[in-house]
Design an enzyme around this catalytic site. Sequence first.
Site, PDB file in Angstrom:
ATOM      1  CG  ASP A 102       0.261  -0.485   3.099  1.00 35.54           C
ATOM      2  OD1 ASP A 102       0.992  -0.263   3.001  1.00 35.54           O
ATOM      3  OD2 ASP A 102      -0.964  -0.794   3.696  1.00 35.54           O
ATOM      4  CD  GLU A 126      -8.885   1.425   7.377  1.00 40.92           C
ATOM      5  OE1 GLU A 126      -8.553   0.415   8.741  1.00 40.92           O
ATOM      6  OE2 GLU A 126      -7.748   2.187   8.269  1.00 40.92           O
ATOM      7  CG  HIS A 171      -6.022  -1.411   8.288  1.00 44.12           C
ATOM      8  ND1 HIS A 171      -6.499  -0.868  10.067  1.00 44.12           N
ATOM      9  CD2 HIS A 171      -4.241  -2.178   8.400  1.00 44.12           C
ATOM     10  CE1 HIS A 171      -4.811  -0.431   9.898  1.00 44.12           C
ATOM     11  NE2 HIS A 171      -4.243  -0.618   9.387  1.00 44.12           N
ATOM     12  CG  ASP A 191      -9.065  -1.397  11.878  1.00 43.63           C
ATOM     13  OD1 ASP A 191      -7.989  -1.737  11.677  1.00 43.63           O
ATOM     14  OD2 ASP A 191      -9.378  -0.260  11.198  1.00 43.63           O
TER      15      ASP A 191
HETATM   16  C1  GLP Z   1      -0.697   0.652   8.824  1.00 42.81           C
HETATM   17  C2  GLP Z   1       0.487  -0.447   7.646  1.00 42.81           C
HETATM   18  C3  GLP Z   1      -0.115  -2.062   7.523  1.00 42.81           C
HETATM   19  C4  GLP Z   1       0.146  -2.052   8.878  1.00 42.81           C
HETATM   20  C5  GLP Z   1      -0.366  -1.928   9.888  1.00 42.81           C
HETATM   21  C6  GLP Z   1       0.442  -1.631  10.953  1.00 42.81           C
HETATM   22  O1  GLP Z   1      -1.784   1.228   9.489  1.00 42.81           O
HETATM   23  N1  GLP Z   1      -0.953   0.039   6.218  1.00 42.81           N
HETATM   24  O2  GLP Z   1      -0.315  -2.454   6.495  1.00 42.81           O
HETATM   25  O3  GLP Z   1      -0.713  -3.366   8.819  1.00 42.81           O
HETATM   26  O4  GLP Z   1      -0.002   0.315   9.899  1.00 42.81           O
HETATM   27  O5  GLP Z   1       1.146  -1.073  11.586  1.00 42.81           O
HETATM   28  P1  GLP Z   1       2.137  -1.726  12.519  1.00 42.81           P
HETATM   29  O6  GLP Z   1       3.130  -2.970  12.089  1.00 42.81           O
HETATM   30  O7  GLP Z   1       2.256  -0.758  13.435  1.00 42.81           O
HETATM   31  O8  GLP Z   1       1.245  -2.013  14.205  1.00 42.81           O
END
Ligand code: GLP
Length: 262
Positions: free
Chosen positions: A68, A144, A139, A137
Amino acid sequence: MAEVVIVDTPEEAGAHVAGRIARLTRSKPEAVLGVATGSSPLPVYQQLRVMGTEGSLNLGKTTVFALDEYVGLPRDHRESYHSVISRELVEPLGLDPFRVHVPDGSLEGIEDAGERFESDIRAAGGIDLQILGIGSDGHIGFNEPGSSLASLTRIKTLTTRTRQDNARFFASPDEVPRHCITQGLGTILRARHLVLLAFGRGKAAAVAAALEGPVSAQCPASAMQLHPRTTVVLDEAAATELRNGAYYRYAWQNKPAWQEAE
Ligand code: GLP
């Protein structure tokens, strides 16, 4: 059922997943890797860099697709996912920049950026191993709650909660972009092996919903239950809300030896 690996530390998780990537790229040097941003995959990238320095890993022929990107953030902004992937992987591991694909979040050409990205994945032969984190949440990527389980790469609006979660990377919460371009759940499900990492108590509810809840657009990561080959690597804190945690530990410890091979 997913293969669930419960480890003591994120470093141990990083070594485990990096080991799998090394085995994959040894048997298939032109493998296609899907990479994620966020903090969860960082121990994997750290371990890949160690292996690269030691000479036990060569990603010279590997193609990489990011999950992304923020929309409207300049590519060279420190927090664009293009910059993060370059800093963490492409530069230190000497990846061929022409084999690195990040969804194009620039406003010019945004209408067909999703289709172009999907066509690049197809042209590369599909993704062999997709690394994933999970949002609090539920995702994955930036899909989302409410995202279609069949969705492909497209523009999405970020929820307030995700913008708050990601505000730590920016000077102020207002700087977090409102839109993103993300691989869809349908795109992610096409990868041949999904590897999700999650650490800390803050992820426990999302992990339990993803692995043991109903398959539902309300928990996008639950779509992984539809995939035939999923590995979920957790620390004890992220595993606390799993009803079947004891079974997962037992299954991992009593895994048949032949399953160790990639
Ligand atoms: C962002 C990214 C996701 C990732 C999420 C969780 O939203 N787009 O790909 O999984 O954060 O991040 P973290 O691993 O820092 O908790």
